[in-house]
Structures are given as structure tokens and as C-alpha cells.
Write an enzyme that holds these catalytic residues in place. Structure first.
Site, mmCIF file in Angstrom:
data_model
loop_
_atom_site.group_PDB
_atom_site.id
_atom_site.type_symbol
_atom_site.label_atom_id
_atom_site.label_comp_id
_atom_site.label_asym_id
_atom_site.label_seq_id
_atom_site.Cartn_x
_atom_site.Cartn_y
_atom_site.Cartn_z
ATOM 1 N N CYS A 64 0.802 -1.223 0.000
ATOM 2 C CA CYS A 64 0.000 0.000 0.000
ATOM 3 C C CYS A 64 0.837 1.276 0.000
ATOM 4 O O CYS A 64 0.287 2.372 -0.060
ATOM 5 C CB CYS A 64 -0.933 -0.008 1.201
ATOM 6 S SG CYS A 64 -1.968 -1.484 1.272
ATOM 7 N N HIS A 80 -9.753 1.953 -0.341
ATOM 8 C CA HIS A 80 -8.297 1.797 -0.324
ATOM 9 C C HIS A 80 -7.844 1.186 -1.644
ATOM 10 O O HIS A 80 -8.117 0.018 -1.931
ATOM 11 C CB HIS A 80 -7.896 0.907 0.846
ATOM 12 C CG HIS A 80 -6.430 0.851 1.110
ATOM 13 N ND1 HIS A 80 -5.486 1.444 0.280
ATOM 14 C CD2 HIS A 80 -5.715 0.261 2.119
ATOM 15 C CE1 HIS A 80 -4.279 1.222 0.769
ATOM 16 N NE2 HIS A 80 -4.386 0.511 1.874
ATOM 17 N N PHE A 105 1.949 -3.424 3.947
ATOM 18 C CA PHE A 105 2.275 -4.719 4.520
ATOM 19 C C PHE A 105 3.779 -4.977 4.366
ATOM 20 O O PHE A 105 4.401 -4.553 3.394
ATOM 21 C CB PHE A 105 1.505 -5.829 3.813
ATOM 22 C CG PHE A 105 0.069 -5.981 4.257
ATOM 23 C CD1 PHE A 105 -0.505 -5.128 5.173
ATOM 24 C CD2 PHE A 105 -0.710 -7.005 3.743
ATOM 25 C CE1 PHE A 105 -1.821 -5.272 5.578
ATOM 26 C CE2 PHE A 105 -2.027 -7.169 4.134
ATOM 27 C CZ PHE A 105 -2.593 -6.316 5.056
ATOM 28 N N LYS A 151 -9.503 8.072 1.872
ATOM 29 C CA LYS A 151 -9.971 6.690 1.707
ATOM 30 C C LYS A 151 -11.395 6.525 2.215
ATOM 31 O O LYS A 151 -12.064 5.542 1.879
ATOM 32 C CB LYS A 151 -9.036 5.721 2.429
ATOM 33 C CG LYS A 151 -7.658 5.580 1.790
ATOM 34 C CD LYS A 151 -6.816 4.551 2.529
ATOM 35 C CE LYS A 151 -5.434 4.395 1.923
ATOM 36 N NZ LYS A 151 -4.548 5.547 2.202
ATOM 37 N N GLU A 211 -1.328 5.367 13.583
ATOM 38 C CA GLU A 211 -0.984 6.569 12.821
ATOM 39 C C GLU A 211 -1.226 7.823 13.655
ATOM 40 O O GLU A 211 -0.436 8.773 13.599
ATOM 41 C CB GLU A 211 -1.777 6.634 11.519
ATOM 42 C CG GLU A 211 -1.339 7.794 10.634
ATOM 43 C CD GLU A 211 -1.920 7.749 9.229
ATOM 44 O OE1 GLU A 211 -1.442 8.519 8.370
ATOM 45 O OE2 GLU A 211 -2.854 6.957 8.985
ATOM 46 N N HIS A 254 -2.678 8.014 5.953
ATOM 47 C CA HIS A 254 -2.881 6.683 5.367
ATOM 48 C C HIS A 254 -4.296 6.228 5.709
ATOM 49 O O HIS A 254 -4.998 5.707 4.844
ATOM 50 C CB HIS A 254 -1.826 5.715 5.896
ATOM 51 C CG HIS A 254 -1.865 4.377 5.253
ATOM 52 N ND1 HIS A 254 -1.739 4.198 3.896
ATOM 53 C CD2 HIS A 254 -2.028 3.131 5.779
ATOM 54 C CE1 HIS A 254 -1.818 2.906 3.598
ATOM 55 N NE2 HIS A 254 -1.993 2.250 4.728
#
Length: 413
Positions: free
Chosen positions: A163, A340, A399, A335, A314, A303
Site C-alpha cells: 500500500c 483503499h 504490509f 480513503k 498513525e 494513510h
């Protein structure tokens, strides 16, 4: 003197629409692009919702004979690149071709092709596997096809960092121009994996929202009732130019790329460290690379995936970076509207941040209705906000513990 890099073109293709103005209008209106999955029968899946890109005709962007040679992510990348080049009013000329590069990534690549061709193999044997199978699915083919289409003969690379892909691609392209290996880069990310296997895989991880009865309210970053992310698809591409090159041709400049940071968590394949160490360090590195203090940042495009753990981490990282000023910085997650886009998220969100800087408007975090005591920043809830943005920060975390952040600044001559 260090070469300065500016953004002169944007290309957005997302669940909010095809093209920059349609996407920006949806963002500022706080419109959700999430709905029931129509690509396949998802009735037995825990998650039955996604951000599908509606009304996309590949033949609007690619000759009919070539469509079957490309997986969906490539087609999205081709479309967004075309939009970005038109927006920049730029065409690659033979005289400049070797100074123009492409750096477009994808987090997963051609999974739709893999699923289709595997089914054909099992059903009818190896003779039914398409000769375009491999060249239609590998991650670097978005860059390759864009390069071929536009005659860009400079650096031709791809990122694949989950991502964080799109942000890494743009940051690396920024560095390529800074070190004088190119004058123009077409950069960003693309993804098209709303497929049975992908939705099933993320569902098995319990990473997806199961708010199936309320698709438009399912992606709710930082809200206490969040229950997972919603998968989206599309692409975001930006045209990066060395400042002198842009000025000489009279280009419109949306923003300047001021800083780029990368870091690794070295912690877990899918979960962030609870103390936010990796995200904290990547933000600090981007700000330091820009040569500014964190107090100069006016907006953070988070994010913000809408996962229970990720949004808390975050938030902690932002607090660690900004200290007492953290609560005064506008932070939003787009998002909440687009879902996403995985490897396409960083590209799309960099384009969004560039427009936010250029137009002095911060898109909201929609579906923010129930505050979470662990997420207590200013998330620009539910309504867009006019903000004079001198510097903005864009976060992307992937990830494997891979992190990227970009600082964009208002362009000054």
C-alpha cells in the site's frame, strides 16, 4: 545547486470517477464511491462491498487490439497517465525522449489475469493459456506500456511495496530528477484487484469492513465504529518536472515536491508497531528532507485505512512528530470516499494533496460520527475546509512494514 522538482500534471481514476475534476468534485462534496460488489457473486463473502470504478471503457484509452494484452491495473495506469499528460499539456518529443521516464507501481498486479488463466488451464489445458498472459500481468508492465505508448526512453521502473507503492514510485521518481537522470517523470500507482481471490484473501485476514448494509458508511477512518478497510481500484499519476524545464515551457505548477522519506518497521507482516515507530520515522525523514520543521506542515493526508489498529497507530505517530501542535494540524483520510486503492492509493492521494495545496482546500474525512478517545486529532470531519496550505504531508504504509511519505509545498518562484 540542487535541482527542484514540481508537479505539472495530474491523472485520477478512482471509484469517484474518471478524470481530475470529477474526482475533486466528489472529494469536496464528501461523496462516497463505495457500493455492493458487482464484479462477481459475493453473496457468500463476509465482505460484499467495494469501491468499483464505474463506466470505464478501456477502448477510450487503448486501441482495441491491445486491450486483451493488458490486465486491468495496466489499463487504469494507461488512462491516468493519459489524463495527467493532457493536464500537463505535455507530449514526449523525440528530442527529449531520453530525458523522460516512467515509474509506475502496483501492489498486486495482474491478479484478475491469474485467476482467469488458471481457470482456463484447469478447464481446457495449457493450450488455452493466453500468449499475452505473462506480459499482461507483471507489475512493471504499467510503466512499460506507458513508456511504449508515449515514447518515453528514460528511466523505466516500477515499485511494488504493497500500500506504499504509489508514494514510493513518486518519491523515487523525484530522486531520479534531482540527481539529473531525467527532466520529466510520469509516476504513480495503479491497482485493479476486486476479484474473488483478493476479496476472499483480505476477508480471511479479517482486514475488510463487513458493514454490508451501509456501503457508503463503511469506510470510516478514525471513527470509533470502524471495522476494517474497503478495497477500491483505479490509479493516480503525476507528472514531475525539473523546475527549469517546467518554467521554460510555461507549465502550470500545482505544487513543488519538497521532501521524501522512507522507513521500515521490522515488526510484523501486516500489523504496525503499537508505538508508531516506523510511521513516525518516515514522517520525520520526509520533513527533514524538505528542510523544514514539523510546525510548518498545514495538512496531513493520512494513510487512514479505517482499520481498528492502524488508525490508532498513525494517530500516535502524528502526535510524536508534531508534539503539542498535533491537534491543530488538519488531518484527513480521503480513503473514506475512495476506499483503499492498495498500490494505487499513494499515487491518487499525492495527486489529491497537490490539488489541495494548489486550491487551498482540504478534503474531509467522511463518516466521522463517533469520536474515538484513542484518535483525537482534527480529522476535518465530514465537510471540506478552506486552508492556506504552505506545506502538506502524504503518508503511505504497507504490509511488510514498508513506509513512505512525501512533503509537497506551495510553489514559489
Amino acid at each position: 545547486m540542487q535541482r527542484r522538482v514540481v508537479i505539472t500534471g495530474l491523472g485520477m481514476v478512482s471509484p469517484l470517477g474518471i478524470g481530475n475534476e470529477e474526482n475533486w468534485k466528489g472529494l469536496i462534496e464528501g461523496r462516497s464511491g463505495i457500493g455492493p460488489i458487482t464484479r462477481f457473486d459475493a453473496s457468500d463473502y463476509p465482505c460484499r462491498i467495494a469501491g468499483e470504478l464505474k463506466g470505464f471503457n478501456p477502448e477510450d484509452w487503448v486501441p482495441r487490439k491491445d486491450v486483451k494484452k493488458m490486465d486491468l491495473f495496466i489499463l487504469y495506469g494507461m488512462a491516468a497517465s493519459e489524463i495527467a499528460l493532457r493536464d500537463a499539456a505535455y507530449q514526449v518529443s523525440p528530442a527529449e525522449a531520453e530525458r523522460v521516464g516512467v515509474y509506475i507501481g502496483s501492489g498486486i498486479g495482474g491478479l484478475p489475469s491469474i485467476e482467469r488463466q488458471h481457470a482456463a488451464l484447469l478447464r481446457e489445458g495449457p493450450r488455452r493459456v493466453s500468449p499475452f498472459f505473462i506480459v499482461g500481468l507483471i507489475v512493471n508492465m504499467a510503466s512499460g506500456q506507458v513508456s511504449i505508448r508515449h515514447g518515453a526512453r528514460g528511466p523505466n521502473q516500477a515499485a511494488c511495496t504493497a500500500c506504499a507503492t504509489g508514494t514510493h514510485a513518486i518519491g523515487d521518481a523525484f530522486e531520479i530528477i534531482k540527481r539529473n537522470d531525467a527532466d520529466v517523470m510520469i509516476a504513480g500507482g495503479c491497482e485493479g484487484v476486486i476479484t474473488p481471490l483478493c476479496v476472499g484473501g483480505f476477508g480471511a485476514m479479517r482486514a475488510l469492513s463487513t458493514r454490508n448494509d451501509d456501503p457508503q458508511g463503511a469506510s470510516r477512518p478514525f471513527d470509533r465504529e470502524r471495522d476494517g478497510f474497503v478495497i477500491g481500484e483505479g490509479a493516480g499519476i503525476v507528472i514531475l518536472e525539473e523546475l527549469g524545464h517546467a518554467v521554460r515551457r510555461g507549465a502550470r505548477i500545482y505544487a513543488e515536491v519538497a521532501g521524501y522519506g522512507v522507513s521500515g518497521d521490522a515488526f510484523h507482516v501486516s500489523a504496525p508497531p503499537e508505538d508508531g515507530d516506523g510511521p513516525m520515522r518516515v514522517m520525520r525523514r520526509a520533513v527533514e528532507d524538505a528542510g523544514i520543521d514539523p510546525s510548518a506542515i498545514d495538512y496531513v493526508n493520512a494513510h487512514g485505512t479505517s482499520t481498528p489498529q492502524g488508525d490508532v497507530v498513525e494517530t500516535r505517530a502524528i502526535k510524536a512528530v508534531f508534539g503539542e501542535r498535533a491537534g491543530k494540524v488538519a488531518v484527513s483520510s480521503t480513503k473514506s470516499m475512495t476506499g483503499h486503492l492498495l498500490g494505487g492509493a499513494g499515487g491518487l492521494e499525492t495527486a489529491i494533496v497537490a490539488l489541495a495545496v494548489h486550491r487551498g482546500m482540504v478534503p474531509p474525512t467522511i463518516n466521522y460520527t463517533t469520536p474515538d478517545p484513542d484518535c483525537d486529532l482534527d480529522y476535518v470531519p465530514n465537510e471540506a475546509r478552506a486552508v492556506k496550505i504552505r506545506y502538506a504531508l502524504n503518508n503511505s504504509f504497507g504490509f511488510g512494514g514498508t513506509n513512505a511519505a512525501l512533503v509537497l509545498k506551495e510553489y514559489e518562484e
